[in-house]
Design a protein around this motif. Structure first.
Motif, PDB file in Angstrom:
ATOM      1  N   LEU A  10       0.808  -1.210   0.000  1.00  0.00           N
ATOM      2  CA  LEU A  10       0.000   0.000   0.000  1.00  0.00           C
ATOM      3  C   LEU A  10       0.844   1.264   0.000  1.00  0.00           C
ATOM      4  O   LEU A  10       0.297   2.374  -0.066  1.00  0.00           O
ATOM      5  N   GLY A  11       2.161   1.102   0.078  1.00  0.00           N
ATOM      6  CA  GLY A  11       3.045   2.252   0.060  1.00  0.00           C
ATOM      7  C   GLY A  11       3.217   2.861   1.443  1.00  0.00           C
ATOM      8  O   GLY A  11       2.516   2.521   2.392  1.00  0.00           O
ATOM      9  N   THR A  63      -1.352   9.114   1.355  1.00  0.00           N
ATOM     10  CA  THR A  63      -2.046   9.735   0.232  1.00  0.00           C
ATOM     11  C   THR A  63      -1.734   9.057  -1.098  1.00  0.00           C
ATOM     12  O   THR A  63      -2.105   9.553  -2.150  1.00  0.00           O
ATOM     13  N   CYS A  64      -1.060   7.923  -1.049  1.00  0.00           N
ATOM     14  CA  CYS A  64      -0.693   7.222  -2.279  1.00  0.00           C
ATOM     15  C   CYS A  64      -1.953   6.792  -3.041  1.00  0.00           C
ATOM     16  O   CYS A  64      -2.874   6.208  -2.463  1.00  0.00           O
ATOM     17  N   GLU A  65      -1.999   7.080  -4.325  1.00  0.00           N
ATOM     18  CA  GLU A  65      -3.160   6.787  -5.148  1.00  0.00           C
ATOM     19  C   GLU A  65      -3.035   5.460  -5.883  1.00  0.00           C
ATOM     20  O   GLU A  65      -3.926   5.088  -6.652  1.00  0.00           O
ATOM     21  N   LYS A  66      -1.927   4.760  -5.682  1.00  0.00           N
ATOM     22  CA  LYS A  66      -1.720   3.467  -6.317  1.00  0.00           C
ATOM     23  C   LYS A  66      -1.258   2.438  -5.302  1.00  0.00           C
ATOM     24  O   LYS A  66      -0.608   2.766  -4.306  1.00  0.00           O
ATOM     25  N   ILE A  67      -1.618   1.198  -5.558  1.00  0.00           N
ATOM     26  CA  ILE A  67      -1.075   0.084  -4.788  1.00  0.00           C
ATOM     27  C   ILE A  67      -0.404  -0.865  -5.764  1.00  0.00           C
ATOM     28  O   ILE A  67      -0.647  -0.801  -6.967  1.00  0.00           O
ATOM     29  N   LYS A  68       0.458  -1.727  -5.244  1.00  0.00           N
ATOM     30  CA  LYS A  68       1.178  -2.656  -6.116  1.00  0.00           C
ATOM     31  C   LYS A  68       1.121  -4.067  -5.544  1.00  0.00           C
ATOM     32  O   LYS A  68       1.140  -4.247  -4.314  1.00  0.00           O
ATOM     33  N   LEU A  69       1.054  -5.032  -6.421  1.00  0.00           N
ATOM     34  CA  LEU A  69       1.186  -6.417  -6.002  1.00  0.00           C
ATOM     35  C   LEU A  69       2.665  -6.690  -5.756  1.00  0.00           C
ATOM     36  O   LEU A  69       3.500  -6.508  -6.652  1.00  0.00           O
TER      37      LEU A  69
END
Length: 326
Positions: free
Chosen positions: A47-48, A52-58
């Motif tokens: 989730l970073g 305020t991060c607008e992206k998540i990564k697998l």
């Protein structure tokens, strides 16, 4: 009648209570496991570091990588529009826009961030859905995934991944009256009728997979139709804010009671009755796929096998096989 402060019902207050309960459980609950950093599952959602991060990564975990993570227990509600497959995994690793994920997953991301935890495990996104070898491997590990999670979010009020669980489900039946302390001090007092409520009709409690997920999780934050509640080995279904609901939850057997079952291990009759109670509850639930009957309870069976030092044989126990077959 219970007095309730309206500000206690705000999500800001509830999020603060979640973090406080998690801290207290770790530091003060002697009967609960410590909040450590276990080995991460094969894949988790990163989730970073920024709120305020607008992206998540697998994130694909490297061998022996450790970290705290949250697990999600929820109802799929039919075919999923967003899953990790052999064709989507690269794009999932590159990044997923928050506004594109279903509402329940988006709400789980928000709660996880409020708890100050970076990683989140969700089956639809952390298991390669069209790879049979991966599904078999990850399903076999699901008991450990929930058992080793810092906390599990149980979205019991939702019937599908598209609904979300942070929206108010029912209006708060609260009576507001003015309160005057003196000429210079006034405010509002809120009253609510104390009532009883059962979670038996919540969709999640009718699902077979959710039984194991709840039982093996050391801590659960339950989002039902009324208000969020906390559950761990030491505190059973405590409202995260002062409330007026007398809860009656269907989950009586938990991993805490599995540990307590050590006292039953000296005689076969006690073990058989305990296992029969568990199977009766599990068998009353629904499974989408018939072949999931044994895998969906295999994590619980593994825990009993370790505690009882017995061999588990497709729903039965070797030391007690004749009685159970009869």
């Amino acid at each position: 009648m219970n007095v309730i402060r309206l500000e206690d019902l705000s999500w800001k207050s509830i999020f603060n209570s979640m973090a406080a309960w998690l801290h207290d459980c770790d530091k003060a609950h002697m009967g609960c496991p410590r909040v450590d950093e276990p080995a991460l599952p094969t894949r988790v959602l990163d989730l970073g570091e920024s709120d305020t991060c607008e992206k998540i990564k697998l994130h694909i975990s490297v061998p022996l990588q450790h970290g705290r993570y949250v697990a999600l227990s929820y109802c799929w509600g039919g075919p999923q529009q967003m899953t990790t497959t052999t064709t989507t995994i690269d794009s999932m690793i590159a990044g997923i826009a928050l506004n594109s994920v279903p509402k329940t997953i988006r709400d789980a991301i928000q709660v996880t961030k409020k708890l100050g935890i970076r990683y989140l495990w969700i089956d639809s996104l952390c298991i390669i859905q069209d790879a049979g070898y991966d599904k078999l491997s990850e399903i076999a590990s699901m008991g450990d995934i929930y058992k080793n999670s810092t906390v599990t979010i149980a979205a019991s009020s939702t019937e599908s991944v598209f609904e979300g669980f942070l929206d108010d489900k029912i209006p708060w039946d609260i009576c507001r009256l003015p309160l005057y302390l003196d000429e210079d001090s006034s405010g509002t007092i809120h009253f609510a009728q104390q009532t009883k409520w059962s979670a038996r009709d919540q969709r999640l409690f009718t699902r077979g997979w959710a039984f194991q997920e709840f039982m093996l999780s050391p801590r659960v934050i339950l989002f039902d139709d009324v208000q969020p509640t906390w559950h761990c080995y030491s505190e059973s279904f405590r409202a995260l804010v002062p409330g007026y609901i007398d809860y009656n939850h269907p989950e009586k057997l938990t991993f805490g009671s599995i540990l307590e079952s050590r006292r039953h291990s000296t005689y076969k009759g006690g073990r058989s009755r305990l296992w029969a109670t568990l199977i009766n509850e599990y068998s009353s639930r629904d499974l989408t796929f018939f072949e999931d009957r044994l895998p969906a309870i295999s994590g619980i069976a593994m825990e009993f096998s370790l505690l009882w030092e017995d061999d588990y044989i497709a729903g039965y126990w070797k030391s007690d096989l004749p009685l159970q077959l009869a």
